[in-house]
Design a protein around this motif. Structure first.
Motif, PDB file in Angstrom:
ATOM      1  N   ALA A 306       0.739  -1.459   0.179  1.00  0.00           N
ATOM      2  CA  ALA A 306       0.204   0.196   0.316  1.00  0.00           C
ATOM      3  C   ALA A 306       0.583   0.821  -0.614  1.00  0.00           C
ATOM      4  O   ALA A 306       1.855   1.336   0.664  1.00  0.00           O
ATOM      5  N   TRP A 316      -3.050   0.302  -4.422  1.00  0.00           N
ATOM      6  CA  TRP A 316      -3.094  -1.047  -3.637  1.00  0.00           C
ATOM      7  C   TRP A 316      -1.929  -1.609  -4.961  1.00  0.00           C
ATOM      8  O   TRP A 316      -2.826  -1.558  -6.200  1.00  0.00           O
ATOM      9  N   THR A 427     -11.037   0.482  -0.555  1.00  0.00           N
ATOM     10  CA  THR A 427      -9.873  -0.069  -1.079  1.00  0.00           C
ATOM     11  C   THR A 427      -9.811  -1.717  -1.128  1.00  0.00           C
ATOM     12  O   THR A 427     -11.580  -1.872  -1.542  1.00  0.00           O
ATOM     13  N   GLU A 523      -9.094   3.203  -4.107  1.00  0.00           N
ATOM     14  CA  GLU A 523      -7.760   3.516  -4.113  1.00  0.00           C
ATOM     15  C   GLU A 523      -7.200   3.043  -5.907  1.00  0.00           C
ATOM     16  O   GLU A 523      -8.502   2.678  -6.440  1.00  0.00           O
TER      17      GLU A 523
END
Length: 537
Positions: A306, A316, A427, A523
């Motif tokens: 990360a 990520w 995420t 992300e």
């Protein structure tokens, strides 16, 4: 199989494979012991004796490291390698540190015990206890260890020295922090399960020349004055091309937090200096699992890298087990943080009730001050088993390191269950790869399908039939098709899917995220896809 949550009577093992060579060393386990009650730091008894006091401070130790860097390197050699080679894993764990020899530098909150030398760690280290502006070195005495009558250790010199140390829980039944081998250290973290390692410095990882392994030569232990912290461990570092001092102010209240201040001094020019390095293991996961390689669904200490960039982007990057050594670089300026994470916390996805991979720590590095321009480098090394650490990540400054250079570095290192600074955006929760095309229709040759799940954050708040959600996908080469995104019917996740056809087996760099209008919802997912030769034809 290694047990990375060993009790004081059951040593765990770890293997360091952080560069092109693979180095073995035992970590937080063997039955050992070190720290006496607060106010007794220099008290001597029948088991523990100390040398005379010497002046101590971080600056004095840094001056010593600076002077060392101005002198030729003097290699420390094993004093009795033939005997130490006989102290293998089985012989080592039979050597027990006596509980009554435990040192209590921090009023019982962080008892410290010591490791005996053995086959995989033959170089002794100095153990010093600090009281104010003075330190005293602990003398080695084999009486602090219980040894079987037939133990090879009984043949060693009576002043052979200690190998390292570990910090125990207040009840002294388990440990949660261990230092053993080179400049490595590990913590059991928030979930009390050992996994990946950290180290002070990485030199020339994955370079044409052999990797250099700096080592902690001396440990200085003192009670922390920081609220919520227990112990300060300051280490002197030495290696052929680098010296340094590395100070850790450590606290354990849920997550394990280390506030690190360090200074490194270069003896010579170094092509690649890896700062704040982490070393982990990734064999396989649900992403690209080889058929019948193991009975368990997944085996890894960490499942992804990360990044929180200086421009505030969250990234990520799922880990790979590549067919050859691969180094990926992520350029940045003033990074806010990076780390190796274990996001998958479901026992059902590992099915291993011996080593509990779902409890392995997430380790996060948070820079203090401005680290300037540079790049996070991720090194992935092939492995065919879980006993080899094959993942390394670290920061490399854009400024080259030359002879006489000084490198100051400060950061916070957190060993926890989750990222200490969660993002507002959603995420990645899963990355899966399979045959491309549409079920029920002829599958196109050489086409693979990716399915990436995002959850939490913004997408978890969306209606299932929300309009305007868009998948953004880019590839360094190859042909993209069938790009879609939709709400998964169970839970709150959204899924992105796409197909890609690559013309040859060279790596393909992929980048993807979800957005709605001008708002980024997730992300950024990065992946280095390695097509199989026959599927790329």
């Amino acid at each position: 199989m290694r047990d990375d949550n060993a009790s004081p009577d059951e040593p765990g093992t770890s293997t360091d494979r952080s560069g092109l060579s693979r180095r073995s060393f035992l970590t937080a386990a063997a039955a050992l012991g070190l720290l006496p009650a607060g106010g007794r730091a220099f008290a001597e008894d029948k088991l523990l004796t100390f040398e005379k006091p010497r002046a101590f401070s971080f600056d004095l130790l840094a001056d010593q490291a600076r002077r060392m860097a101005m002198q030729p390197y003097i290699e420390t050699k094993s004093r009795d390698p033939k005997v130490l080679d006989q102290i293998d894993f089985d012989a080592h764990w039979k050597i027990k540190y006596r509980p009554e020899a435990t040192l209590e530098v921090a009023d019982g909150s962080a008892p410290v015990r010591l490791f005996h030398l053995g086959r995989y760690f033959q170089l002794p280290v100095g153990i010093h206890v600090v009281d104010g502006d003075k330190s005293r070195e602990l003398r080695y005495d084999p009486v602090v260890f219980e040894m079987p009558e037939d133990s090879p250790a009984r043949k060693l010199p009576k002043d052979i020295g200690y190998a390292g140390l570990r910090v125990m829980a207040p009840d002294q039944k388990t440990d949660w922090l261990a230092f053993l081998g080179a400049a490595y250290f590990r913590s059991a973290g928030e979930l009390n399960q050992y996994g990946l390692s950290a180290r002070a410095l990485a030199i020339d990882v994955a370079m044409p020349t052999p990797e250099e392994f700096p080592r902690f030569t001396d440990y200085y232990l003192e009670r922390s004055t920081t609220p919520g912290h227990e112990l300060v461990i300051t280490c002197l570092i030495d290696s052929p091309r680098m010296t340094g001092v590395f100070r850790m102010d450590v606290g354990k209240h849920g997550p394990v937090v280390m506030d690190i201040d360090s200074r490194f001094f270069a003896r010579d020019k170094i092509d690649r200096v890896g700062l704040a390095p982490l070393t982990s293991m990734f064999w396989f996961s649900e992403t690209d699992r080889p058929d019948r390689i193991d009975w368990r669904p997944e085996v890894h200490d960490s499942d992804g890298l990360a990044l929180w960039t200086g421009s505030n982007e969250r990234i990520w990057r799922p880990l790979n087990n590549p067919p050859m050594v691969r180094t990926s670089s992520f350029a940045d300026r003033g990074p806010k943080g990076f780390g190796l994470l274990q996001r998958d916390r479901s026992f059902a996805n590992y099915q291993d009730d011996g080593v509990f991979y779902e409890k392995r720590p997430t380790v996060w590095i948070e820079p203090k001050g401005d680290w300037g321009a540079g790049e996070v480098q991720l090194v992935e090394i092939p492995t065919d088993d879980e006993i080899h650490d094959n993942i390394v990540v670290y920061w490399v400054s854009e400024k080259p390191v030359g002879r006489g250079d000084e490198i100051p570095l400060s950061y916070r290192l957190t060993w926890s269950k989750d990222e200490p600074h969660p993002a507002e955006v959603s995420t990645v929760t899963a990355t899966r790869i399979g045959r491309g095309g549409i079920p029920g229709q002829p599958r196109p040759k050489g086409v693979m399908k990716f399915a990436i799940d995002f959850d939490g954050g913004y997408v978890a708040k969306l209606d299932r039939d929300a309009k305007g959600v868009e998948a953004v996908v880019n590839a360094s080469r190859g042909e993209l098709s069938n790009i879609e995104c939709y709400s998964v019917k169970i839970g709150t996740a959204w899924r992105m899917t796409f197909d890609i056809k690559a013309d040859d087996p060279e790596p393909v760099d992929l980048r993807a995220y979800l957005k709605s209008g001008d708002q980024t919802l997730t992300e950024t997912w990065l992946y280095q896809f390695l097509p199989e030769p026959d599927s790329a034809a």
